[in-house]
Design a protein around this motif. Structure first.
Motif, mmCIF file in Angstrom:
data_model
loop_
_atom_site.group_PDB
_atom_site.id
_atom_site.type_symbol
_atom_site.label_atom_id
_atom_site.label_comp_id
_atom_site.label_asym_id
_atom_site.label_seq_id
_atom_site.Cartn_x
_atom_site.Cartn_y
_atom_site.Cartn_z
ATOM 1 N N TYR A 196 -3.278 9.689 3.280
ATOM 2 C CA TYR A 196 -2.629 10.731 2.442
ATOM 3 C C TYR A 196 -2.369 11.798 3.305
ATOM 4 O O TYR A 196 -1.264 12.532 2.898
ATOM 5 C CB TYR A 196 -3.691 10.895 1.245
ATOM 6 C CG TYR A 196 -3.488 9.841 0.079
ATOM 7 C CD1 TYR A 196 -2.753 10.262 -1.048
ATOM 8 C CD2 TYR A 196 -4.309 8.737 0.358
ATOM 9 C CE1 TYR A 196 -2.546 9.295 -1.930
ATOM 10 C CE2 TYR A 196 -4.034 7.793 -0.803
ATOM 11 C CZ TYR A 196 -3.343 7.910 -1.836
ATOM 12 O OH TYR A 196 -3.059 6.976 -2.914
ATOM 13 N N TYR A 229 -3.888 12.652 -3.117
ATOM 14 C CA TYR A 229 -4.955 11.993 -2.524
ATOM 15 C C TYR A 229 -6.320 12.433 -3.621
ATOM 16 O O TYR A 229 -7.290 11.519 -3.797
ATOM 17 C CB TYR A 229 -5.677 13.040 -1.219
ATOM 18 C CG TYR A 229 -6.879 12.550 -0.496
ATOM 19 C CD1 TYR A 229 -7.376 11.074 -0.219
ATOM 20 C CD2 TYR A 229 -7.760 13.424 -0.075
ATOM 21 C CE1 TYR A 229 -8.281 10.700 0.112
ATOM 22 C CE2 TYR A 229 -8.908 13.129 0.538
ATOM 23 C CZ TYR A 229 -9.316 11.761 0.521
ATOM 24 O OH TYR A 229 -10.392 11.389 1.245
ATOM 25 N N LYS A 242 0.723 -1.179 0.094
ATOM 26 C CA LYS A 242 0.019 0.012 -0.061
ATOM 27 C C LYS A 242 0.953 1.375 0.076
ATOM 28 O O LYS A 242 0.468 2.372 -0.637
ATOM 29 C CB LYS A 242 -0.886 -0.264 1.225
ATOM 30 C CG LYS A 242 -1.985 1.271 1.036
ATOM 31 C CD LYS A 242 -3.324 0.804 1.819
ATOM 32 C CE LYS A 242 -4.130 1.776 1.562
ATOM 33 N NZ LYS A 242 -5.698 1.595 2.153
ATOM 34 N N GLN A 286 -6.412 9.432 -5.919
ATOM 35 C CA GLN A 286 -6.827 8.417 -5.402
ATOM 36 C C GLN A 286 -8.591 8.632 -5.137
ATOM 37 O O GLN A 286 -9.320 7.590 -5.405
ATOM 38 C CB GLN A 286 -6.616 8.103 -3.846
ATOM 39 C CG GLN A 286 -7.110 6.942 -3.019
ATOM 40 C CD GLN A 286 -6.757 5.880 -3.466
ATOM 41 O OE1 GLN A 286 -6.263 5.556 -4.810
ATOM 42 N NE2 GLN A 286 -7.130 4.779 -2.775
ATOM 43 N N ARG A 345 -10.275 7.471 -8.324
ATOM 44 C CA ARG A 345 -10.505 5.905 -8.243
ATOM 45 C C ARG A 345 -11.545 5.408 -7.377
ATOM 46 O O ARG A 345 -12.267 4.511 -7.868
ATOM 47 C CB ARG A 345 -9.071 5.344 -7.995
ATOM 48 C CG ARG A 345 -7.866 5.667 -8.998
ATOM 49 C CD ARG A 345 -6.662 4.677 -8.719
ATOM 50 N NE ARG A 345 -5.956 5.094 -7.531
ATOM 51 C CZ ARG A 345 -4.809 5.831 -7.558
ATOM 52 N NH1 ARG A 345 -4.417 6.271 -8.496
ATOM 53 N NH2 ARG A 345 -4.485 5.910 -6.217
ATOM 54 N N THR A 346 -11.861 5.888 -6.485
ATOM 55 C CA THR A 346 -12.578 5.460 -5.350
ATOM 56 C C THR A 346 -13.942 6.327 -5.215
ATOM 57 O O THR A 346 -14.719 5.249 -4.684
ATOM 58 C CB THR A 346 -11.693 5.310 -3.927
ATOM 59 O OG1 THR A 346 -11.550 6.783 -3.464
ATOM 60 C CG2 THR A 346 -10.594 4.744 -3.946
ATOM 61 N N ASP A 382 1.531 7.697 -6.292
ATOM 62 C CA ASP A 382 0.541 8.646 -6.331
ATOM 63 C C ASP A 382 1.209 10.085 -6.079
ATOM 64 O O ASP A 382 1.204 11.196 -6.936
ATOM 65 C CB ASP A 382 -0.702 8.819 -5.560
ATOM 66 C CG ASP A 382 -1.595 7.602 -5.966
ATOM 67 O OD1 ASP A 382 -1.606 7.405 -7.167
ATOM 68 O OD2 ASP A 382 -2.513 7.288 -5.372
ATOM 69 N N ASP A 439 -8.453 6.498 3.441
ATOM 70 C CA ASP A 439 -7.552 7.100 2.570
ATOM 71 C C ASP A 439 -7.164 8.546 2.913
ATOM 72 O O ASP A 439 -5.882 8.624 2.797
ATOM 73 C CB ASP A 439 -7.953 6.955 0.952
ATOM 74 C CG ASP A 439 -8.021 5.622 0.579
ATOM 75 O OD1 ASP A 439 -7.002 4.869 0.848
ATOM 76 O OD2 ASP A 439 -8.840 5.333 -0.469
#
Length: 657
Positions: free
Chosen positions: A485, A570, A357, A573, A576-577, A364, A481
Motif C-alpha cells: 500500500y 491501507y 492482488k 485493509q 480486515r487483517t 481499496d 500489506d
C-alpha cells in the motif's frame, strides 16, 4: 542491491539512526542505501525505478537470447522480427564499416532543395519517418470531443531539451549551450565538413534554433490543457500561418483532407510561417541536414554514437559511459516492437495472482478516494456529485492489453539497422493516421507491459499499470500489506489523482475538456493548488537551481493525493487483517518506509539540474519529504513537534485532495 524483498519487504537495518525521521525522513530511510549503492558509470541516476528497469532488461535479454537461438522462424513472424531487429543493431562490425553512408539518401534530399516547395516536401518526408524538423504531429482524441480522433500539431525542432537553454544566460544554460556548440561542430566534422565549415554551419543552426526557441511556448504553459487546445480548419490554419502550403503538406504526410486540426501552440506556427520567409533556403538546408544527422546518429557507427552520447548523455545527465550495446539495442527493439516483446514477457513474468492482488489494492484505493471526496470541507455537494461520477467512470488497466497490436507487413532485416528503424517509424506513422478514420480504441495502451511506469489518460479517463512495475520493491503478493500500500498503492493513488490535479480536473467523466465545477469550488481548488506551488518553489538542488513549482504542480498534487489515499486504503485493509507491529515498527511507520523507498535514488548533479529545468517531476527527495510533511498522520506516526525540521505549521499543510 537486489530489488527482491527481504522478510516482510524491508530490512530495518537499512534505516540510518544518525538521521532522525523527524528531521529528514527521506535520508533516514535511504541514506545508508545511498552510501553503499553508488551510481554505475553507465547511469545518470541509480535507485528503485532504475534498478527495476535494469532487472526487467535482463529478463528481456533472456527472451532475446532464446529467440536468437531459435531455428526455422517464419518470415514476418513476431519472433523473426524481434530477432532480426536485435541482430541488425548488435552488428557493430557492419555499422562501423558503413560509417556515414546510411545518411547519404537524406543528405541528398537536403542538397536537392531549391525552393520553399521543395523544403515543404522534405519536412513532410522527415515527419513521415519520425525525424525532427520544426514541428511535429500526433493523433489523439479531441479533448473537447473524446469520441473522435484528431490530428494534433505541436511545436518542435530544438536540439537542446528546452527553449530556456537558448534564451537564458544563467550558468547552467550557458554551460549546456556552449557544450551544444562544440557537439554540433564535432558531429558535422564526422560527415566530412572542415572545422571552419562545421563551425560556420553550427552558428547558422544555433541562430535558427534560437529563433524557434523565441516563438516556442514556455514549458509551464505547454502542460496547460486549455492553453494548448486550439481548433483550426485548414483555411484558418492557412490564415494563421500563410508561409506554408498546408494542403500540399498534409497530402505529403498522408493525412489528406480533415475537417479540423488541434494546433497546440498557434503563436509558434504563426512565427514559423514568418521564419520560413526570413531565414534563407540555404540556412534551412543546413538546419535540416544537421537534424537528420543528429536524429540518426545513434543508429550509425561508433564515432557518431560516442558523439551523441557526449552531449545528451554526459553534458545533460552526467553519465560517464554508455550502457552496454545489448541494453541500447534492447531499448530500440522495445521502442519499435514493444507489444511483440511484451506478449512473451507477460507469459513468463506476470503471474495471475499478481493481477488478482492488484485488483484488491485498486478497489481499496477507489473506495478510499470516494470517501475522501465525500468528506472534503472545501467542495460543494454539487461538485462532489460530479467528482464521484468521474471517479466511478475511471477505467483501470492492469498488466497488459486485452488485445495486442499487429505488426503484420513490417519488414525487418538482420543487416539493416537504420532501415529497420525507418521502416518501423513509417509503419507506426501509417498506423496512427488510420485512427483518424476509425472509432476510438478504448482498449489501447500507451505503455508496453515491460515498462516500469504507470499513467493516467485524461481523454480515455483511464489509469494503467504495466506488468513490469508490479514487482518488488513496489509490489509483491508475498510482502507485508504496508509495503504494497505504501509503494504501489501510492502509485495507484497518484494516477487516480492525476484525474483531479490542476489539469486532469479540467476533464469530465467522459474525457472531455469541460468544466464540471461550480465557480466557487474551482477558485478554492486553485487557491489550494497555489499553496502547493509555493511550497515546491522553495526547494533547491545543485548549484542553486530551484524546483519549478508551476511545472511540477500536477505531479506534486498527484504525489500528495497518492500518499493520503493510499494510507486511507491501507486502513481499510488493516480493518480486515488486524494491526500488528513488525520489527518494532507500527503499521503506519512501515507504510511510510515503503513510500520513501519508492523514490530512493542517487542522481548526478547534471541530471538533477536538467530534471528541474525540463521535467514535470520534482527530484525524489522532494517527492517524499514534501508530501509527508503535509500529512497529519505522518506527524502522529513519528511524534513530530515544532522542534523538528520536518515540521510544518498546521495552517501551512496542504493535501488538496
Amino acid at each position: 542491491m537486489s530489488t527482491k524483498p527481504k522478510g516482510w519487504g524491508f530490512d530495518p537495518k537499512e534505516l540510518d539512526a544518525k538521521i532522525r525521521p523527524q528531521d529528514d525522513f527521506y535520508h533516514h530511510v535511504n541514506k545508508k542505501w545511498m552510501r553503499v549503492n553508488p551510481i554505475p558509470k553507465s547511469e545518470a541516476r541509480w535507485g528503485s525505478f532504475v534498478m527495476l528497469r535494469y532487472d526487467t532488461d535482463k529478463k528481456l535479454k533472456k527472451i532475446l537470447d532464446e529467440v536468437e537461438s531459435a531455428r526455422g522462424l517464419k518470415k514476418g513472424s513476431p519472433e523473426q522480427m524481434i530477432r532480426d531487429f536485435y541482430r541488425s543493431g548488435m552488428d557493430m562490425k557492419r555499422r562501423n564499416a558503413l560509417g556515414a553512408k546510411p545518411l547519404a539518401p537524406w543528405r541528398s534530399k537536403v542538397a536537392k532543395v531549391r525552393s520553399k516547395g521543395d523544403l515543404l516536401k522534405l519536412i513532410a518526408e522527415f515527419h513521415k519517418v519520425g525525424l525532427d524538423a520544426l514541428w511535429a504531429g500526433f493523433v489523439d482524441q479531441d479533448a473537447k470531443n473524446s469520441t473522435r480522433y484528431a490530428l494534433h500539431m505541436v511545436q518542435d525542432g530544438l536540439g537542446m531539451p528546452d527553449r530556456d537553454y537558448y534564451l537564458k544566460d544563467d550558468a547552467e544554460s550557458v554551460r549546456v549551450r556552449n557544450a551544444y556548440k562544440t557537439h554540433g561542430v564535432r558531429l558535422l566534422k564526422l560527415i566530412g565538413y572542415s572545422t571552419g565549415d562545421a563551425t560556420r554551419r553550427m552558428e547558422s543552426i544555433l541562430t535558427t534554433e534560437t529563433a524557434l526557441a523565441r516563438i516556442s511556448m514556455k514549458k509551464e504553459d505547454s502542460r496547460d490543457a486549455e492553453k494548448t487546445y486550439h481548433k483550426f480548419t485548414r483555411p484558418q490554419l492557412e490564415k494563421l500561418a500563410p508561409g506554408m502550403d498546408w494542403k500540399r503538406y498534409f497530402a505529403y504526410v498522408g493525412v489528406g483532407e480533415l475537417p479540423y486540426f488541434i494546433v497546440m501552440q498557434p503563436e509558434f506556427y504563426a512565427g514559423v510561417s514568418k521564419l520560413l520567409d526570413s531565414i534563407s533556403i540555404e540556412d534551412w538546408k543546413i538546419y535540416l541536414e544537421f537534424h537528420a544527422v543528429s536524429s540518426l546518429a545513434g543508429a550509425l557507427s561508433q564515432p557518431f554514437i560516442r558523439e551523441q552520447f557526449s552531449f545528451y548523455g554526459t553534458v545533460l545527465s552526467g553519465t560517464k559511459v554508455m550502457k552496454p550495446l545489448w541494453r541500447r539495442i534492447l531499448g530500440s527493439v522495445n521502442g519499435n516492437l514493444g507489444e511483440v516483446l511484451g506478449q512473451i514477457y507477460v507469459k513468463k513474468h506476470f503471474p495471475p495472482e499478481a493481477k488478482k492482488k492488484m485488483n484488491i489494492l485498486v478497489d481499496d484505493l477507489f473506495t478510499a478516494y470516494a470517501a475522501r471526496i465525500k468528506g472534503l470541507d472545501w467542495m460543494s455537494p454539487k461538485t462532489k456529485k460530479k467528482a464521484l461520477l468521474k471517479l466511478r467512470s475511471l477505467n483501470r488497466k492492469i498488466g497488459y492489453p486485452d488485445k495486442w497490436k499487429s505488426y503484420r507487413g513490417l519488414v525487418v532485416r538482420p543487416d539493416e539497422y537504420l532501415g529497420n528503424l525507418m521502416r518501423s517509424s513509417a509503419f507506426e506513422h501509417r498506423r496512427q493516421l488510420k485512427k483518424l478514420r476509425g472509432p476510438i480504441d478504448r482498449d489501447e495502451w500507451f505503455m508496453y507491459p515491460q515498462t516500469v511506469n504507470a499513467y493516467f489518460a485524461p481523454n480515455l479517463n483511464d489509469i494503467a499499470f504495466p506488468a513490469a512495475i508490479l514487482q518488488a520493491p513496489f509490489f509483491s503478493h508475498t510482502a507485508d500489506d504496508a509495503v504494497n500500500y505504501g509503494a504501489i498503492g501510492a502509485v495507484i493513488g497518484h494516477e487516480i489523482t492525476h484525474g483531479f490535479d490542476d489539469q486532469g480536473s479540467k476533464f469530465d467523466e467522459k474525457g472531455n475538456l469541460k468544466s464540471w465545477w461550480t465557480s466557487g469550488d474551482r477558485k478554492r481548488f486553485e487557491r489550494k493548488a497555489e499553496r502547493v506551488r509555493k511550497q515546491f518553489d522553495q526547494y533547491t538542488v545543485a548549484d542553486g537551481v530551484k524546483v519549478n513549482g508551476k511545472l511540477t504542480l500536477g505531479e506534486n498534487i498527484a504525489d500528495l493525493g497518492g500518499l493520503s489515499i493510499a494510507l486511507d486504503a491501507y486502513q481499510l485493509q488493516l480493518k480486515r487483517t488486524g494491526r500488528k507491529d513488525i520489527d518494532g515498527l507500527t503499521p503506519e511507520q512501515r507504510f511510510f518506509l515503503a513510500f520513501a523507498i519508492f523514490e530512493r535514488e542517487n542522481a548526478r548533479p547534471e541530471f538533477v539540474k536538467s530534471q528541474v529545468l525540463t521535467d514535470p517531476h520534482a527530484p525524489g527527495i522532494f517527492r517524499i519529504n514534501g508530501p509527508v510533511s503535509n500529512l497529519d498522520a505522518f506527524y502522529e506516526a513519528y511524534g513530530i513537534t515544532k522542534k523538528d525540521k520536518m515540521y510544518r505549521l498546521p495552517s501551512a499543510r496542504e493535501m488538496v485532495w
